[in-house]
Structures are given as C-alpha cells and as structure tokens.
Scaffold this active site. Structure first.
Site, PDB file in Angstrom:
ATOM      1  N   GLY A  13       0.786  -1.192   0.143  1.00 47.82           N
ATOM      2  CA  GLY A  13       0.143   0.021   0.224  1.00 47.82           C
ATOM      3  C   GLY A  13       0.791   1.249  -0.021  1.00 47.82           C
ATOM      4  O   GLY A  13       2.115   1.273   0.020  1.00 47.82           O
ATOM      5  N   VAL A  15       1.337   3.489   2.417  1.00 50.68           N
ATOM      6  CA  VAL A  15       2.346   3.586   3.581  1.00 50.68           C
ATOM      7  C   VAL A  15       3.163   2.659   3.402  1.00 50.68           C
ATOM      8  O   VAL A  15       4.566   2.741   3.656  1.00 50.68           O
ATOM      9  CB  VAL A  15       1.570   3.563   4.810  1.00 50.68           C
ATOM     10  N   ARG A 127      -5.237   2.320  18.678  1.00 52.02           N
ATOM     11  CA  ARG A 127      -4.974   3.676  19.308  1.00 52.02           C
ATOM     12  C   ARG A 127      -5.553   3.844  20.629  1.00 52.02           C
ATOM     13  O   ARG A 127      -5.027   4.508  21.435  1.00 52.02           O
ATOM     14  CB  ARG A 127      -5.165   4.656  18.300  1.00 52.02           C
ATOM     15  N   CYS A 167      -2.159  10.986  10.815  1.00 54.42           N
ATOM     16  CA  CYS A 167      -0.999  11.772  10.215  1.00 54.42           C
ATOM     17  C   CYS A 167      -1.721  13.351  10.374  1.00 54.42           C
ATOM     18  O   CYS A 167      -0.971  14.102  10.233  1.00 54.42           O
ATOM     19  CB  CYS A 167      -1.187  11.423   8.894  1.00 54.42           C
ATOM     20  N   GLU A 221     -12.031  11.513  10.601  1.00 50.33           N
ATOM     21  CA  GLU A 221     -10.731  12.346  10.806  1.00 50.33           C
ATOM     22  C   GLU A 221     -10.903  13.539  12.009  1.00 50.33           C
ATOM     23  O   GLU A 221     -10.036  13.692  12.764  1.00 50.33           O
ATOM     24  CB  GLU A 221     -10.293  12.833   9.361  1.00 50.33           C
ATOM     25  N   ARG A 255      -9.953  17.473   2.536  1.00 47.56           N
ATOM     26  CA  ARG A 255      -9.217  16.788   1.414  1.00 47.56           C
ATOM     27  C   ARG A 255      -9.094  17.830   0.255  1.00 47.56           C
ATOM     28  O   ARG A 255      -9.946  18.235  -0.193  1.00 47.56           O
ATOM     29  CB  ARG A 255      -9.823  15.358   0.925  1.00 47.56           C
ATOM     30  N   HIS A 262       0.322  17.227   4.400  1.00 48.26           N
ATOM     31  CA  HIS A 262      -0.904  17.776   5.106  1.00 48.26           C
ATOM     32  C   HIS A 262      -0.585  19.102   5.473  1.00 48.26           C
ATOM     33  O   HIS A 262       0.581  19.340   6.324  1.00 48.26           O
ATOM     34  CB  HIS A 262      -1.206  16.888   6.339  1.00 48.26           C
ATOM     35  N   ASN A 348       2.821  13.656   5.123  1.00 45.12           N
ATOM     36  CA  ASN A 348       1.770  12.538   5.768  1.00 45.12           C
ATOM     37  C   ASN A 348       2.070  11.081   5.958  1.00 45.12           C
ATOM     38  O   ASN A 348       1.921  10.549   6.572  1.00 45.12           O
ATOM     39  CB  ASN A 348       0.330  12.906   5.216  1.00 45.12           C
ATOM     40  N   THR A 349       2.804  10.656   4.431  1.00 46.04           N
ATOM     41  CA  THR A 349       3.042   9.361   4.461  1.00 46.04           C
ATOM     42  C   THR A 349       4.424   9.050   5.070  1.00 46.04           C
ATOM     43  O   THR A 349       4.833   7.706   5.156  1.00 46.04           O
ATOM     44  CB  THR A 349       3.174   8.859   2.967  1.00 46.04           C
TER      45      THR A 349
HETATM   46  P1  NAP Z   1      -3.532   1.407   1.189  1.00 45.75           P
HETATM   47  O1  NAP Z   1      -2.842   1.954   0.231  1.00 45.75           O
HETATM   48  O2  NAP Z   1      -4.826   1.219   0.815  1.00 45.75           O
HETATM   49  O3  NAP Z   1      -2.765   0.135   1.067  1.00 45.75           O
HETATM   50  C1  NAP Z   1      -3.557  -1.014   2.205  1.00 45.75           C
HETATM   51  C2  NAP Z   1      -2.664  -2.109   2.437  1.00 45.75           C
HETATM   52  O4  NAP Z   1      -3.497  -3.115   3.242  1.00 45.75           O
HETATM   53  C3  NAP Z   1      -2.245  -2.717   1.300  1.00 45.75           C
HETATM   54  O5  NAP Z   1      -0.844  -3.534   1.335  1.00 45.75           O
HETATM   55  C4  NAP Z   1      -3.199  -4.030   1.245  1.00 45.75           C
HETATM   56  O6  NAP Z   1      -2.812  -5.081   0.180  1.00 45.75           O
HETATM   57  C5  NAP Z   1      -3.391  -4.495   2.219  1.00 45.75           C
HETATM   58  N1  NAP Z   1      -4.911  -4.788   2.690  1.00 45.75           N
HETATM   59  C6  NAP Z   1      -6.221  -4.679   2.096  1.00 45.75           C
HETATM   60  N2  NAP Z   1      -7.114  -5.343   2.477  1.00 45.75           N
HETATM   61  C7  NAP Z   1      -6.440  -6.519   2.970  1.00 45.75           C
HETATM   62  C8  NAP Z   1      -6.890  -7.767   3.577  1.00 45.75           C
HETATM   63  N3  NAP Z   1      -7.974  -8.077   3.551  1.00 45.75           N
HETATM   64  N4  NAP Z   1      -5.888  -8.515   4.296  1.00 45.75           N
HETATM   65  C9  NAP Z   1      -4.719  -8.073   4.229  1.00 45.75           C
HETATM   66  N5  NAP Z   1      -4.297  -7.161   3.613  1.00 45.75           N
HETATM   67  C10 NAP Z   1      -5.059  -6.162   3.132  1.00 45.75           C
HETATM   68  O7  NAP Z   1      -3.567   1.937   2.579  1.00 45.75           O
HETATM   69  P2  NAP Z   1      -2.382   3.143   3.173  1.00 45.75           P
HETATM   70  O8  NAP Z   1      -2.864   4.398   2.921  1.00 45.75           O
HETATM   71  O9  NAP Z   1      -1.089   2.624   2.853  1.00 45.75           O
HETATM   72  O10 NAP Z   1      -2.931   3.054   4.759  1.00 45.75           O
HETATM   73  C11 NAP Z   1      -2.230   1.775   5.450  1.00 45.75           C
HETATM   74  C12 NAP Z   1      -2.695   2.302   7.011  1.00 45.75           C
HETATM   75  O11 NAP Z   1      -2.085   3.340   7.680  1.00 45.75           O
HETATM   76  C13 NAP Z   1      -4.133   2.409   7.260  1.00 45.75           C
HETATM   77  O12 NAP Z   1      -4.643   1.875   8.626  1.00 45.75           O
HETATM   78  C14 NAP Z   1      -4.192   3.887   7.283  1.00 45.75           C
HETATM   79  O13 NAP Z   1      -5.259   4.418   8.097  1.00 45.75           O
HETATM   80  C15 NAP Z   1      -2.936   4.311   8.273  1.00 45.75           C
HETATM   81  N6  NAP Z   1      -2.199   5.412   7.799  1.00 45.75           N
HETATM   82  C16 NAP Z   1      -2.224   5.950   6.426  1.00 45.75           C
HETATM   83  C17 NAP Z   1      -1.780   7.130   6.182  1.00 45.75           C
HETATM   84  C18 NAP Z   1      -1.527   7.902   4.765  1.00 45.75           C
HETATM   85  O14 NAP Z   1      -1.028   9.105   4.656  1.00 45.75           O
HETATM   86  N7  NAP Z   1      -1.987   7.207   3.936  1.00 45.75           N
HETATM   87  C19 NAP Z   1      -1.289   7.990   7.056  1.00 45.75           C
HETATM   88  C20 NAP Z   1      -1.046   7.454   8.500  1.00 45.75           C
HETATM   89  C21 NAP Z   1      -1.718   6.114   8.909  1.00 45.75           C
HETATM   90  P3  NAP Z   1      -3.218  -5.363  -1.533  1.00 45.75           P
HETATM   91  O15 NAP Z   1      -2.054  -4.518  -2.035  1.00 45.75           O
HETATM   92  O16 NAP Z   1      -2.679  -6.700  -1.582  1.00 45.75           O
HETATM   93  O17 NAP Z   1      -4.759  -4.903  -1.572  1.00 45.75           O
END
Ligand code: NAP
Length: 371
Positions: A13, A15, A127, A167, A221, A255, A262, A348-349
């Site tokens: 994903g 992150v 959390r 974030c 959020e 957004r 951010h 943020n990431t």
């Molecule tokens: P993302 O791009 O949607 O990535 C999600 C990840 O989770 C992917 O590796 C996905 O795998 C995996 N996943 C999805 N469904 C799954 C399942 N059923 N079983 C196992 N793995 C699964 O999300 P992200 O933005 O990276 O966010 C990841 C986490 O960090 C979230 O909890 C989010 O709230 C938190 N976060 C994000 C940010 C940000 O700025 N983006 C900041 C702080 C915290 P596949 O690729 O195989 O689908």
C-alpha cells in the site's frame, strides 16, 4: 551491528511502499518479510505493486530498486507465515500498514503480538486500547514504558503493540508540545486541516472528486484530530494511559488536491501567562526533544523548522525537509479571537506514517524493547 530483520504488513500500500523505500538503506533494520492481502500473496513484491508504486524515494525497476522488491509477498492474515519467518530469523518484529476493517486489524495485530512478534502500527485499530502506547517519539517517548504492563495484562511473552497517531495531528503536535514543555498552558485550539490525497491510500479519492475541488469531509478524521492529542499528552498510570483533560480542540478536516503533505491552520489560546511571538519562535527553534545520545537514524536534526517568508510553509516546497521528518511552521502571528495563529506542514506518508513508525521502532530499540 547486525541489522534486525523486519516484516511489513500491508507492504504493497501507500504507507507500506514508503516503508520499503525508507528502509532500503536503514542502518539498523532490514526488510526480509512482506505481507499484504490475498490478492498480492504469492507474487514477487515488484509485480504485486506494479504501477501502484508511489513512494517518492527509489524505484521498483531502476538500479536503485530496494532489495525487498524481490521478496515474495505473503498473506498478512496468515500469522503462521510470519511465525515461520521469525523462526528462520527473517522477522524480529513487524510494521503494520494494513488497511482493512478496524476490528479485523485489531484482532490480527493482537494475533501477531500473541505469537511473540512485536507490532509497530500505523493503523488506528489499537490507538484507543488503554495499555497500547500512541507514540510521537519527540513528544511522549516515556509512554513506551507501559509495554511491560501491556505484556503482563495480556500474558504476552515477547510480543506487544505500539502505535503512532493519525497523520492529521502530526504537524501541530510537536509545536504544541514544545510550548507545553516550556511551561505554558494551552486551553483551546481551532485547527483547519488541508489533507493530501495520499492520506486516503491507493487509489484513494476518485480524481473526478478531487481535481479542481476541495472535499470538506474525511470520515472519522475530525474525531481523531480532536481526541488523539489527549492520549498523547496523557500519563502512564499503572497498567494504563490516562488521557489529559486539555486543551479543547475543534477540528475541520478537508481533503485538498495535493499529492503529499498535510497542512494545518491553527489558532491557539493560552491560559495564564502568554508567551510573545518572539518567545514562541525561540522555543520552537531551539526545540530538541530526543536525548541526542540516542542518535536515532530517522530523527530530524531539528523537529520544528520556522519559515519566515509570508507565503510558507507550502506542502510541495516544505514536505521533504530533513528526510520528510521535520515539521515546517510559518505565518506565526497574533490571533484576533484567540492568542496566536500559525500554519504547519508535515509529510503525511513519511513523518505522519512510515517515517514516524520507523522512528518509533528506533526509539523502542534504544529503550531495549526491540531487537
Ligand atoms: P492502502 O494504500 O490502501 O494500502 C493498504 C494495504 O493493506 C495494502 O498493502 C493492501 O494489500 C493491504 N490490505 C488490504 N486489504 C487487506 C486484507 N483483507 N488482508 C490483508 N491485507 C490487506 O492504505 P495506506 O494509505 O497505505 O494505509 C495503511 C494504513 O496506514 C491504514 O490503516 C491507514 O489508516 C494508516 N495511515 C495512512 C496514512 C497515509 O497518509 N496514507 C497516514 C497514517 C496512517 P493489497 O495491495 O494486496 O490490496
């Protein structure tokens, strides 16, 4: 020093990719295990990510491709795979960057910890668990010391869970903490966040909703932005963390069509003595939180950078400062309703997700909880 082998859950994903990129040459940690959804399981990491690669550092095809790009992705739901990797010496702990149902993530992170694999998480699922520390390394490193009580509460031997906050609060928590630590009381805050699209993961917000537009709602959020600071500013009491009672925070979370970074516009009211603008700048410029002797590789040299130009900070120009780990603050001026107002930007990431998670793991290692 031999590097500590680490795993990444949700490695494919938004992150997870930042973890892969930021850990490619890390002096303490080496990525030797990657897991994601069943859709990606069984594929080589490079192929599983394919055109979704969005990390700004490194590439998956080029000569600077991280070594982890050749690993086979496992199913993150199958904890036995990580246990086997741990037995082989390939996974001493995991970073969790999963995005799936909150209850599913909570149960899964607990299964890893129960199996003896510590979890350093970005997800929100744990959390609010009262014996799980929600760490910003510069602000509340002492909250890590609840870990022995957490293990005892759950009867866990080696495993535990530590999380980082949302974030959206990253850009103003360190400046806020610096003022509190200098002895000033903060009573009320109004914060307006302008959050990048990468905060929604991949593919995230549909382009037709966000190009030429602002969306004045991000699910959950505002609650996180208003409440998570209370736990971070709280105190460890026995086997739980007790929340702080102040400041009162009111948040508007939006957004905006920015890729990474951010921004937060903040108005803040003091109780009791009020510092001058010059005193605030002095506090922020001189703020060095972590004991320097810990020498944590991901820690920014100066956690708060002040921009004096009238049109800074800006996400595109300031998000990458100090490895993407510092917070840039500017437009510090009196507020007509509260006492001061300012603008803050953080990546943020990186600072708000993978970089913050890595810094937390470094802190936990330095404190003897990892490795
Ligand atoms: P993302 O791009 O949607 O990535 C999600 C990840 O989770 C992917 O590796 C996905 O795998 C995996 N996943 C999805 N469904 C799954 C399942 N059923 N079983 C196992 N793995 C699964 O999300 P992200 O933005 O990276 O966010 C990841 C986490 O960090 C979230 O909890 C989010 O709230 C938190 N976060 C994000 C940010 C940000 O700025 N983006 C900041 C702080 C915290 P596949 O690729 O195989 O689908």
């Amino acid at each position: 020093m031999d590097k500590i082998p680490v795993g990444i859950l949700g490695a494919t994903g938004m992150v997870g990719q930042q973890y892969i990129a930021l850990l490619a040459n890390h002096p303490w940690f080496e990525v030797r295990y990657v897991a994601a959804s069943p859709r990606s399981a069984g594929k080589v990491y490079r192929a599983a990510v394919g055109g979704r690669w969005n990390a700004t550092r490194g590439d998956l095809g080029g000569s600077d491709s991280p070594a982890a790009a050749s690993l086979i992705v496992e199913d993150a739901n199958d904890v036995s795979k990580a246990i086997a990797a741990a037995k082989r010496g390939d996974c001493a702990f995991v970073f969790s960057a999963l995005d799936m149902g909150k209850d599913e993530i909570k149960a899964l992170e607990e299964s890893y910890a129960a199996a003896g694999i510590p979890v350093v998480s970005n997800a929100s699922a744990n959390r609010w668990t009262s014996d799980v520390p929600m760490l910003i390394a510069e602000v509340n490193p002492d909250h890590a010391d609840i870990i022995p009580a957490q293990k005892k509460n759950r009867n866990w031997d080696k495993g535990f869970i530590a999380v980082k906050p949302n974030c959206s609060i990253q850009s103003y928590m360190t400046p806020l903490w610096a003022l509190l630590r200098a002895g000033y009381r903060v009573e009320r805050i109004i914060v307006n966040t302008l959050q990048a699209v990468s905060g929604a993961g991949y593919p995230g917000v549909p382009s037709l909703d966000i190009v030429d537009n602002i969306v004045p709602y991000i699910e959950g959020e505002e609650e996180k932005t208003e409440l998570e600071p209370m736990k971070i500013l709280g105190t460890v009491q026995g086997n739980r963390i007790t929340n702080a009672a102040s400041p009162r925070i009111s948040a508007h979370c939006n957004r905006v069509p920015v890729v990474d970074g951010h921004t937060a516009c903040i108005s803040l009211e003091f109780g009791g003595e009020k510092p001058s603008i010059d005193e605030i700048k002095r506090i922020w410029t001189s703020f060095k939180a972590l004991p320097q002797e810990l020498d944590l590789p991901m820690a920014p040299l100066r956690p708060i950078i002040i921009r004096e130009e009238q049109d800074r900070p800006q996400p595109r120009k300031d998000r990458e400062v100090d490895k993407g780990m510092a917070v840039s603050v500017g437009r510090i001026r009196p507020c007509n309703v509260f006492d001061i107002r300012f603008v803050a930007v953080s990546h943020n990431t990186v600072r708000g997700a993978a970089g913050g998670g890595i810094l937390n793991a470094e802190l936990l290692k330095a404190k003897g909880y990892l490795g």
